[in-house]
Write a protein that holds these residues in place. Structure first.
Motif, PDB file in Angstrom:
ATOM      1  N   LEU A  73      -1.147 -10.507  56.059  1.00 42.74           N
ATOM      2  CA  LEU A  73      -0.117 -10.512  55.023  1.00 42.74           C
ATOM      3  C   LEU A  73       0.208 -11.940  54.603  1.00 42.74           C
ATOM      4  O   LEU A  73       0.445 -12.810  55.448  1.00 42.74           O
ATOM      5  CB  LEU A  73       1.154  -9.827  55.534  1.00 42.74           C
ATOM      6  N   ALA A  87       3.047 -13.655  52.086  1.00 45.09           N
ATOM      7  CA  ALA A  87       4.262 -13.312  51.349  1.00 45.09           C
ATOM      8  C   ALA A  87       5.026 -14.578  50.997  1.00 45.09           C
ATOM      9  O   ALA A  87       4.968 -15.586  51.699  1.00 45.09           O
ATOM     10  CB  ALA A  87       5.148 -12.368  52.170  1.00 45.09           C
ATOM     11  N   ARG A 144       4.206 -10.046  47.797  1.00 46.46           N
ATOM     12  CA  ARG A 144       3.573  -9.645  49.052  1.00 46.46           C
ATOM     13  C   ARG A 144       2.138  -9.214  48.768  1.00 46.46           C
ATOM     14  O   ARG A 144       1.893  -8.429  47.855  1.00 46.46           O
ATOM     15  CB  ARG A 144       4.342  -8.502  49.727  1.00 46.46           C
ATOM     16  N   SER A 189      -1.160  -7.903  51.027  1.00 47.78           N
ATOM     17  CA  SER A 189      -1.655  -7.501  52.345  1.00 47.78           C
ATOM     18  C   SER A 189      -3.045  -6.891  52.215  1.00 47.78           C
ATOM     19  O   SER A 189      -3.288  -6.069  51.330  1.00 47.78           O
ATOM     20  CB  SER A 189      -0.695  -6.489  52.991  1.00 47.78           C
TER      21      SER A 189
END
Length: 265
Positions: free
Chosen positions: A92, A94, A125, A127
């Motif tokens: 991830l 972010a 974000r 991912s």
């Protein structure tokens, strides 16, 4: 940096009207998280009656996570019904940014003021990860007769923007009273895109529509009000009223409006 390694186990018994079965689960999770924070503030006095303030905050985050889970279901005689092993891994990236401004203006007449506050927040974000799963089903003879497998590549992205502003004007009303007029505007938008790709010929190229979705949320609201405040050495009192209109809109994968709510309060 934050490093986490966690283990867990559970055993659950489910009682049905004519039978019962057990479910055991164990998992191991390891993650590594890195955060970077920054902030700043700037005050400036424009003149003897006006001032301006800027504030800024932000955060950058990187997380690597891997979870292995093993589950097993057994009957009343502890015969195996099914067994599943799966691994979830993700990375991830972010970022969050928040900026705000405050402007204050006074006038020669005591109690007369004008102020504006505004803020903007953005969150991104991104991912990417994999899901690998194997499930074996067992017959009455204790031997597996079927295996289901999942091998998917997942991409999840989302962006949220939020704007808030407020304008306030005050005017003296007599020697001990003040009348306040205010207007507030809020707006927030979110776009989320989730995609799952099945593996075909050693490539994650087949989009799985069942586990993929793109949607958007939009919210905006306007409100205005008036308030009277009385200040005395022995008595302090205030009363007022506000009226606001709020709209909530949800869009599906094609961008078509599917939900609309409107409130007046």
């Amino acid at each position: 940096n934050i490093n986490i390694n966690a283990n867990g186990n559970s055993l659950t018994k489910y009682v049905l009207p004519d039978s019962a079965y057990y479910s055991s689960e164990s998992h191991n999770t390891s993650s590594r998280q890195t955060e970077q924070l920054f902030n700043g503030m700037y005050d400036v006095k424009l003149d003897s009656f006006a001032s301006l303030r800027y504030k800024m905050n932000g955060k950058l985050e990187n997380t690597d996570k891997r979870t292995f889970t093993s589950t097993e279901s057994t009957g009343e005689e502890l015969q195996v019904i099914n067994r599943n092993n799966r691994t979830n891994s993700s990375k991830l990236d972010a970022g969050t940014f928040l900026g705000s401004v405050l402007w204050r203006q006074k006038f020669k007449k005591k109690g007369r003021t004008l102020s504006f506050t505004g803020s903007y927040k953005r969150t991104d974000r991104d991912s990417k990860g994999f899901l690998n799963s194997e499930t074996d089903f067992f017959g009455n003879n204790g031997l597996p007769y079927q295996r289901d497998t999942i091998d998917q590549y997942k991409i999840n992205t989302s962006t949220t923007n939020a704007v808030t502003s407020k304008l306030v004007y005050t005017e003296p009303a007599g020697k001990k009273g003040i009348v306040e007029f205010n207007y507030v505007f809020n707006r927030a938008t979110t776009i989320s895109d989730r995609k799952s790709f099945d593996k075909v010929d050693d490539k994650y190229s087949a989009l799985n529509d069942l586990f993929s979705i793109r949607y958007g949320l939009n919210f905006h609201a306007n409100s205005a009000g008036i308030k009277y405040q009385y200040n005395d050495k022995k008595i302090t009192a205030s009363f007022g009223t506000n009226i606001g209109v709020s709209n909530f809109i949800q869009n599906d994968s094609s961008g078509k409006k599917v939900v609309l709510f409107r409130y007046v309060n």
